[in-house]
Enzyme design. Structure first.
Site, PDB file in Angstrom:
ATOM      1  N   ASN A  21     -34.095   4.076 -15.113  1.00  0.00           N
ATOM      2  CA  ASN A  21     -32.936   4.738 -15.694  1.00  0.00           C
ATOM      3  C   ASN A  21     -31.698   4.396 -14.866  1.00  0.00           C
ATOM      4  O   ASN A  21     -31.652   4.745 -13.694  1.00  0.00           O
ATOM      5  CB  ASN A  21     -33.162   6.258 -15.697  1.00  0.00           C
ATOM      6  CG  ASN A  21     -32.124   6.967 -16.534  1.00  0.00           C
ATOM      7  OD1 ASN A  21     -31.417   6.333 -17.316  1.00  0.00           O
ATOM      8  ND2 ASN A  21     -32.011   8.267 -16.352  1.00  0.00           N
ATOM      9  N   ASP A  44     -31.327   1.189  -5.804  1.00  0.00           N
ATOM     10  CA  ASP A  44     -31.855   2.344  -6.556  1.00  0.00           C
ATOM     11  C   ASP A  44     -33.361   2.468  -6.314  1.00  0.00           C
ATOM     12  O   ASP A  44     -34.143   2.784  -7.219  1.00  0.00           O
ATOM     13  CB  ASP A  44     -31.536   2.242  -8.057  1.00  0.00           C
ATOM     14  CG  ASP A  44     -31.750   3.580  -8.775  1.00  0.00           C
ATOM     15  OD1 ASP A  44     -32.034   4.605  -8.110  1.00  0.00           O
ATOM     16  OD2 ASP A  44     -31.635   3.601 -10.016  1.00  0.00           O
TER      17      ASP A  44
HETATM   18 ZN   LIG Z   1     -29.101   7.233 -10.927  1.00  0.00          ZN
END
Ligand SMILES: [Zn+2]
Length: 426
Positions: free
Chosen positions: A278, A305
């Site tokens: 995501n 991330d």
């Molecule tokens: Zn995020």
């Protein structure tokens, strides 16, 4: 003992010609750079054939501690970072409890210090419990050691709350990082909404779920005359909005993850849940736009991330598996293989995207360059070494990488943080 790097081919963000020099490190600082420095009993690293980068800085990792130490801890995450060539990482606040008060911040700083590998800089939450309603105490969080604020994992969806957050952040001069996703538009989607999601019968997340928040935050930043950093950009349209905003002098910066410049939604035909992220993997057009943006600077930096999840969780069906993949240990290999080797960006631009710019964005004045007087955070990379990503070789506690089995060119040889060798390959 002072550390001496011989035959150091330095790669800095500025376009200074690369030439081999010696680097003398004393205590935590780069003391001297010269054509030839005598060994004088110093500990010597011969870097011949390798490249010397400023220590890499990842402004987007999830360490899962406190709360989910089965996925990752500050210790295991620090080891993964060191192996991946990172000397500074920023950890996101979506832990349990959430990093929304001084006590949690202090706990993380203390544990990172005990581990003593990389610099771990906590990001505090924008709203209490990341619920999107009540602002956290920005003064308290900054005082306790937070380098930035974010509700990452979700966006601050209430525009009025975001406006106030920007006003306070401007007042105390702390960076806000937005996870751009309108929750009503993304709803229960599990992958990019388009041809492939229809083909596979999976519920889609439309691109516009990202771009409406990108556009809103740019507008708010312009209105309040403050800066905003946009996390994990994944779309061609987001790039266009940022490019326009920058051309108008709006203080927006942005990052993209290696998975968003290497993979498309096509890959999900395999139903590998490690591809569930995501924002989701997008189309070929989007990937090309992200690469172009990394080349021209519209996207300022590469951030991983890094999002660890256990095997059990990722073994669920695609609809039910959690979002995220690990990224610390593959970022250098993917960037060198997909961007440098394919001549999308130069080595200097890689140093800019992975160290110089991140340091600038978060205001670390003595990091991001290999220069006399700068912190002795250095990443030594073997640009020719090919290696295959293997599950059993990850030092992260989690192994949720879709890149397992992939052969990459470019490998971290040595990581030096604060003048100490914290990782050495072979
Ligand atoms: Zn995020």
């Amino acid at each position: 003992m002072p550390l001496l790097i011989k035959n150091a081919m330095m790669v800095n963000a500025d376009k200074a010609a690369r030439q081999a020099q010696d680097i003398l490190i004393e205590k935590e600082t780069i003391a001297r750079i010269a054509a030839s420095i005598p060994a004088n009993g110093h500990q010597v690293i011969d870097a011949k054939g390798k490249l010397i980068f400023p220590g890499l800085i990842d402004i987007h990792t999830h360490l899962r501690q406190p709360g989910r130490e089965d996925k990752e801890t500050i210790e295991s995450g620090s080891k993964a970072a060191a192996k991946g060539g990172f000397t500074t990482i920023l950890c996101m606040p979506n832990t349990n409890p959430v990093i929304d008060n001084a006590m949690v911040v202090e706990g993380i700083i203390k544990e990172a210090k005990r581990v003593g590998l990389v610099n771990v800089l906590p990001i505090g939450a924008i709203t209490r419990g990341q619920k999107g309603e009540e602002l956290t105490d920005v003064f308290e969080l900054k005082e306790a050691g937070c380098i930035a604020l974010s509700d990452d994992g979700k966006a601050v969806s209430n525009s009025q709350v975001m406006r106030r957050a920007m006003e306070y952040a401007k007042m105390v001069d702390i960076l806000l990082i937005e996870h751009c996703e309108d929750p009503h538009l993304s709803s229960c989607g599990v992958m990019h909404e388009g041809y492939i999601s229809t083909l596979l019968g999976l519920k889609g997340i439309p691109g516009v779920a990202e771009t409406v928040i990108v556009a809103r935050d740019i507008e708010l930043a312009n209105y309040i005359d403050t800066r905003i950093h946009l996390a994990h950009m994944s779309l061609k349209r987001s790039v266009e909005l940022i490019r326009l905003a920058k051309s108008q002098g709006i203080k927006v910066t942005a990052e993209a993850g290696p998975h968003h410049f290497t993979l498309t939604d096509e890959a999900i035909k395999s139903f590998d849940t490690n591809l569930k992220v995501n924002p989701p993997l997008r189309t070929r057009d989007d990937v090309e736009a992200i690469k172009e943006a990394l080349k021209d600077g519209t996207i300022d930096c590469i951030a991983t991330d890094h999002a660890p999840h256990t095997l059990e969780e990722k073994e669920l069906e695609f609809d039910h598996a959690p979002v995220g993949m690990i990224g610390l240990e593959t970022a250098v290999g993917l960037t060198m293989t997909e961007l440098v080797e394919k001549k999308v960006i130069t080595l200097e631009q890689m140093a800019e995207r992975m160290s110089f710019k991140p340091a600038q964005i978060i205001g670390l004045k003595s990091k991001g360059q290999v220069k006399e007087g700068f912190d002795a955070d250095i990443t030594i990379i073997d640009p020719k070494k090919e290696w295959t990503v293997r599950k059993e070789e990850f030092v992260s506690k989690s192994k949720n990488s879709p890149f397992i089995g992939r052969t990459l060119k470019g490998c971290v040889a040595t990581t030096i943080c604060g003048g100490r060798i914290i990782y050495q390959n072979d």
